[in-house]
Design an enzyme around this catalytic site. Structure first.
Site, PDB file in Angstrom:
ATOM      1  N   GLU A 151      -8.482   9.419  -1.179  1.00  0.00           N
ATOM      2  CA  GLU A 151      -8.593   8.030  -0.735  1.00  0.00           C
ATOM      3  C   GLU A 151      -7.374   7.658   0.102  1.00  0.00           C
ATOM      4  O   GLU A 151      -6.254   7.983  -0.263  1.00  0.00           O
ATOM      5  CB  GLU A 151      -8.690   7.113  -1.968  1.00  0.00           C
ATOM      6  CG  GLU A 151      -8.896   5.671  -1.649  1.00  0.00           C
ATOM      7  CD  GLU A 151     -10.027   5.445  -0.648  1.00  0.00           C
ATOM      8  OE1 GLU A 151     -11.171   5.859  -0.930  1.00  0.00           O
ATOM      9  OE2 GLU A 151      -9.773   4.880   0.435  1.00  0.00           O
ATOM     10  N   LEU A 153      -6.830   4.365   1.292  1.00  0.00           N
ATOM     11  CA  LEU A 153      -6.665   2.916   1.395  1.00  0.00           C
ATOM     12  C   LEU A 153      -5.221   2.512   1.157  1.00  0.00           C
ATOM     13  O   LEU A 153      -4.470   3.169   0.446  1.00  0.00           O
ATOM     14  CB  LEU A 153      -7.594   2.181   0.434  1.00  0.00           C
ATOM     15  CG  LEU A 153      -7.499   2.425  -1.067  1.00  0.00           C
ATOM     16  CD1 LEU A 153      -6.363   1.669  -1.708  1.00  0.00           C
ATOM     17  CD2 LEU A 153      -8.812   2.040  -1.724  1.00  0.00           C
ATOM     18  N   ARG A 154      -4.825   1.397   1.791  1.00  0.00           N
ATOM     19  CA  ARG A 154      -3.484   0.845   1.610  1.00  0.00           C
ATOM     20  C   ARG A 154      -3.561  -0.377   0.727  1.00  0.00           C
ATOM     21  O   ARG A 154      -4.546  -1.129   0.780  1.00  0.00           O
ATOM     22  CB  ARG A 154      -2.899   0.400   2.961  1.00  0.00           C
ATOM     23  CG  ARG A 154      -2.582   1.517   3.895  1.00  0.00           C
ATOM     24  CD  ARG A 154      -2.404   1.000   5.312  1.00  0.00           C
ATOM     25  NE  ARG A 154      -3.667   0.430   5.815  1.00  0.00           N
ATOM     26  CZ  ARG A 154      -3.807  -0.140   6.997  1.00  0.00           C
ATOM     27  NH1 ARG A 154      -2.779  -0.264   7.799  1.00  0.00           N
ATOM     28  NH2 ARG A 154      -4.976  -0.612   7.395  1.00  0.00           N
ATOM     29  N   LYS A 204      -4.650  15.023   2.080  1.00  0.00           N
ATOM     30  CA  LYS A 204      -4.080  13.790   1.522  1.00  0.00           C
ATOM     31  C   LYS A 204      -2.552  13.831   1.503  1.00  0.00           C
ATOM     32  O   LYS A 204      -1.864  12.933   1.998  1.00  0.00           O
ATOM     33  CB  LYS A 204      -4.635  13.569   0.112  1.00  0.00           C
ATOM     34  CG  LYS A 204      -3.988  12.451  -0.665  1.00  0.00           C
ATOM     35  CD  LYS A 204      -4.310  11.077  -0.113  1.00  0.00           C
ATOM     36  CE  LYS A 204      -3.412  10.048  -0.774  1.00  0.00           C
ATOM     37  NZ  LYS A 204      -3.846   8.705  -0.652  1.00  0.00           N
ATOM     38  N   LEU A 250       5.905   2.840  13.438  1.00  0.00           N
ATOM     39  CA  LEU A 250       7.189   3.020  14.120  1.00  0.00           C
ATOM     40  C   LEU A 250       8.053   1.781  13.928  1.00  0.00           C
ATOM     41  O   LEU A 250       8.829   1.417  14.810  1.00  0.00           O
ATOM     42  CB  LEU A 250       6.969   3.299  15.608  1.00  0.00           C
ATOM     43  CG  LEU A 250       6.456   4.692  15.989  1.00  0.00           C
ATOM     44  CD1 LEU A 250       6.299   4.831  17.498  1.00  0.00           C
ATOM     45  CD2 LEU A 250       7.384   5.806  15.475  1.00  0.00           C
ATOM     46  N   GLY A 253      13.453  -0.118   9.352  1.00  0.00           N
ATOM     47  CA  GLY A 253      13.871  -1.119   8.381  1.00  0.00           C
ATOM     48  C   GLY A 253      14.590  -0.484   7.216  1.00  0.00           C
ATOM     49  O   GLY A 253      15.299   0.523   7.369  1.00  0.00           O
ATOM     50  N   CYS A 260       2.867   5.250  -3.419  1.00  0.00           N
ATOM     51  CA  CYS A 260       2.297   6.465  -2.817  1.00  0.00           C
ATOM     52  C   CYS A 260       3.307   7.329  -2.086  1.00  0.00           C
ATOM     53  O   CYS A 260       3.473   8.502  -2.417  1.00  0.00           O
ATOM     54  CB  CYS A 260       1.150   6.087  -1.895  1.00  0.00           C
ATOM     55  SG  CYS A 260      -0.258   5.504  -2.828  1.00  0.00           S
ATOM     56  N   LYS A 263       6.226   9.065  -4.183  1.00  0.00           N
ATOM     57  CA  LYS A 263       5.649  10.008  -5.149  1.00  0.00           C
ATOM     58  C   LYS A 263       4.999  11.197  -4.430  1.00  0.00           C
ATOM     59  O   LYS A 263       5.202  12.353  -4.825  1.00  0.00           O
ATOM     60  CB  LYS A 263       4.600   9.230  -5.974  1.00  0.00           C
ATOM     61  CG  LYS A 263       3.615  10.041  -6.760  1.00  0.00           C
ATOM     62  CD  LYS A 263       2.756   9.135  -7.604  1.00  0.00           C
ATOM     63  CE  LYS A 263       1.538   8.562  -6.920  1.00  0.00           C
ATOM     64  NZ  LYS A 263       0.464   9.482  -6.567  1.00  0.00           N
TER      65      LYS A 263
HETATM   66  C1  UDX Z   1       0.031   4.400   1.817  1.00  0.00           C
HETATM   67  C2  UDX Z   1      -0.877   5.029   2.879  1.00  0.00           C
HETATM   68  O1  UDX Z   1      -0.835   4.269   4.070  1.00  0.00           O
HETATM   69  C3  UDX Z   1      -2.297   5.145   2.358  1.00  0.00           C
HETATM   70  O2  UDX Z   1      -3.097   5.821   3.318  1.00  0.00           O
HETATM   71  C4  UDX Z   1      -2.300   5.916   1.060  1.00  0.00           C
HETATM   72  O3  UDX Z   1      -3.591   5.990   0.524  1.00  0.00           O
HETATM   73  C5  UDX Z   1      -1.364   5.265   0.049  1.00  0.00           C
HETATM   74  O4  UDX Z   1      -0.056   5.155   0.617  1.00  0.00           O
HETATM   75  P1  UDX Z   1       0.572   1.944   0.920  1.00  0.00           P
HETATM   76  O5  UDX Z   1       1.597   2.591   0.045  1.00  0.00           O
HETATM   77  O6  UDX Z   1      -0.335   0.926   0.337  1.00  0.00           O
HETATM   78  O7  UDX Z   1      -0.389   3.059   1.573  1.00  0.00           O
HETATM   79  O8  UDX Z   1       1.373   1.239   2.093  1.00  0.00           O
HETATM   80  P2  UDX Z   1       1.614   1.354   3.673  1.00  0.00           P
HETATM   81  O9  UDX Z   1       1.074   0.136   4.327  1.00  0.00           O
HETATM   82  O10 UDX Z   1       1.175   2.648   4.215  1.00  0.00           O
HETATM   83  O11 UDX Z   1       3.218   1.243   3.707  1.00  0.00           O
HETATM   84  C6  UDX Z   1       4.027   2.118   2.966  1.00  0.00           C
HETATM   85  C7  UDX Z   1       5.498   1.772   3.132  1.00  0.00           C
HETATM   86  O12 UDX Z   1       5.966   2.124   4.422  1.00  0.00           O
HETATM   87  C8  UDX Z   1       5.861   0.311   2.960  1.00  0.00           C
HETATM   88  O13 UDX Z   1       7.033   0.226   2.171  1.00  0.00           O
HETATM   89  C9  UDX Z   1       6.131  -0.179   4.358  1.00  0.00           C
HETATM   90  O14 UDX Z   1       7.045  -1.247   4.399  1.00  0.00           O
HETATM   91  C10 UDX Z   1       6.710   1.066   4.994  1.00  0.00           C
HETATM   92  N1  UDX Z   1       6.562   1.118   6.452  1.00  0.00           N
HETATM   93  C11 UDX Z   1       5.325   1.227   7.021  1.00  0.00           C
HETATM   94  C12 UDX Z   1       7.696   1.110   7.264  1.00  0.00           C
HETATM   95  O15 UDX Z   1       8.838   1.009   6.784  1.00  0.00           O
HETATM   96  N2  UDX Z   1       7.533   1.192   8.615  1.00  0.00           N
HETATM   97  C13 UDX Z   1       6.314   1.307   9.207  1.00  0.00           C
HETATM   98  O16 UDX Z   1       6.264   1.394  10.429  1.00  0.00           O
HETATM   99  C14 UDX Z   1       5.178   1.313   8.372  1.00  0.00           C
END
Ligand code: UDX
Length: 436
Positions: A151, A153-154, A204, A250, A253, A260, A263
């Site tokens: 999966e 999904l975010r 994945k 990109l 921060g 996710c 881990k």
């Molecule tokens: C992620 C994956 O995107 C998803 O496909 C997977 O199933 C689960 O892990 P999620 O953890 O919900 O999803 O969050 P995501 O929106 O991907 O962001 C992850 C982290 O990266 C956040 O802390 C976000 O702030 C950070 N991030 C994201 C950045 O620092 N810069 C970016 O450009 C994008």
């Protein structure tokens, strides 16, 4: 189709609800009775936009059921999704004991063939292990079909991501299971990639690790921009126009957090190690990610000098907007580092404060952003909640003791902040560019 989804965490609950909404009869199972009671009372145990009404709609339509009775769910369905947690063990390996428990329950309960689908994020070769457990414990010599269906999904956009995926990955060696999975997902009209089980499992971990790498890469570039006096937003824009690179992921921060990426990157390093490969690139991705928190705190120290007894306001605690999830949130590390230097922290997050109380002690939780800013020596933006962009920053600045604004997400308009009179610091943004 009749489906059982075992495990009602983010993935299981969203997948189960969405499958029901697609017209299937779904039993969502969890061993946590409290969670099942909450769901049966019509509430949603997690904050996820759009999920609660969708649960309500499908429960009413009698397509979605919540139960602790795993045997009943197994007996009444043909497809069983394993969506239980695979938390990290102290050594970084994924703990697969919950997955094994479900496989064993299926084997011991089923009186006819089932399709068993691994939805949880699991290391490569877990499918083989599941198949072995199913074979070992069936009292009726049943032949099970095993599928890997990771999966993607975010959190925060989970329902939309599930219903409109970029791709669906189905890994199986069974023609029959392939056909059934194709029919199940047909209503989504999405690209389905059929693979073998192992390749699906690796897709994945490889996808999440690649995204984490992209984030650490742009964070490294942000640090160079900081030192060189360039603007990382422009650099990212210039890179993103190249279709091979793409614009997304990109944003530099204070680093990635959530359950996710940290881990899965750690697990993938361990998986690679077991397969005889030292994945040094990913180790560096982790280093850079942790380093961002320290670089951010150093920026604050450089401007405020001594932090002892300084009041520092924090806007945003969740690891990203639109979620109350605090797991591996950068805010936790940053606040602890600041507290270690004697700073007094006040904070506001639109939804994550209740959860944050377990992770962050001795801080003042405020009712809104303005209360956080009052008498503060500095204001820190740690989560880019859209509502923070709409704040009356003149009012914010007027109530602060000193006008330091540290934007850990580069989400505010640096020039506008400077024109209001803030001393604005982003990540990789040239500060003397801020003043018109
Ligand atoms: C992620 C994956 O995107 C998803 O496909 C997977 O199933 C689960 O892990 P999620 O953890 O919900 O999803 O969050 P995501 O929106 O991907 O962001 C992850 C982290 O990266 C956040 O802390 C976000 O702030 C950070 N991030 C994201 C950045 O620092 N810069 C970016 O450009 C994008």
């Amino acid at each position: 189709m009749d489906i059982a989804v075992i495990g009602t965490g983010y993935v299981g609950l969203v997948a189960g609800t969405c499958f029901a909404d697609m017209g299937n009869k779904v039993f969502c199972v969890d061993i946590d009775k409290k969670k099942i009671d909450i769901l049966n009372s019509g509430q949603c145990p997690i904050y996820e936009p759009g999920l609660e009404p969708l649960i309500e709609k499908n429960v009413k339509a009698k397509r979605l059921f919540f139960t602790t009775d795993i045997k009943k769910a197994i007996n009444e369905t043909k497809i069983i999704f394993i969506a239980v947690g695979t938390p990290p063990k102290p050594n970084g390996d994924a703990d697969l004991s919950f997955v094994e428990n479900v496989a064993r329950a299926v084997a011991e309960t089923a009186t006819e063939p089932k399709i068993v689908v691994e939805k949880s994020t699991v290391p490569v070769e877990t499918g083989e292990k599941i198949a072995a457990v199913l074979k070992q414990y069936t009292p009726y010599n049943i032949v099970f079909e095993v599928v890997s269906n990771p999966e993607f999904l975010r959190e925060g956009s989970a329902v939309k991501d599930f219903m409109m995926p970029d791709r669906i990955v189905v890994g199986t060696s069974s023609e029959h299971a392939r056909k059934i999975m194709g029919e199940l997902y047909a209503p989504l009209k999405a690209k389905i990639l059929f693979t073998d089980v192992k390749s699906a499992e690796i897709i994945k971990h490889a996808s999440n690790s690649f995204l984490a790498t992209k984030i650490s890469f742009i964070n490294a570039i942000a640090n160079i921009c900081d030192n060189a006096g360039a603007d990382v937003k422009l650099v990212a824009e210039g890179m993103g126009f190249d279709a091979r690179i793409g614009k997304s992921f990109l944003s530099p921060g204070i680093g990635y957090g959530g359950f996710c990426f940290p881990k899965d990157v750690e697990a993938f390093i361990r998986i690679a190690e077991k397969k005889g490969y030292d994945f040094r690139l990913l180790k560096e991705v982790q280093e850079i990610n942790q380093g961002q928190r320290k670089i951010f705190v150093k920026k604050v120290e450089q401007q405020l000098w001594n932090l002892n007894n300084k009041k520092i306001g924090v806007l945003g605690l969740a690891f990203k907007p639109n979620t109350d999830d605090m797991r591996f949130a950068p805010s936790i590390d940053i606040i602890k580092m600041l507290q270690g230097e004697g700073a007094k922290i006040s904070a506001f997050d639109p939804v994550a404060m209740e959860r944050a109380k377990a992770d962050i002690k001795e801080i003042e939780f405020c009712g809104n952003a303005y209360a956080v800013a009052k008498d503060a020596d500095a204001l820190l933006v740690l989560t880019e909640w859209p509502e923070f962009l709409e704040l009356d920053f003149k009012k914010v600045k007027a109530s602060m003791k000193a006008p330091f604004l540290f934007d850990g997400r580069n989400c505010l308009d640096s020039k506008k902040m400077a024109s209001i009179g803030f001393k604005y610091f982003g990540m990789g943004i040239k500060t003397d560019n801020c003043v018109e």
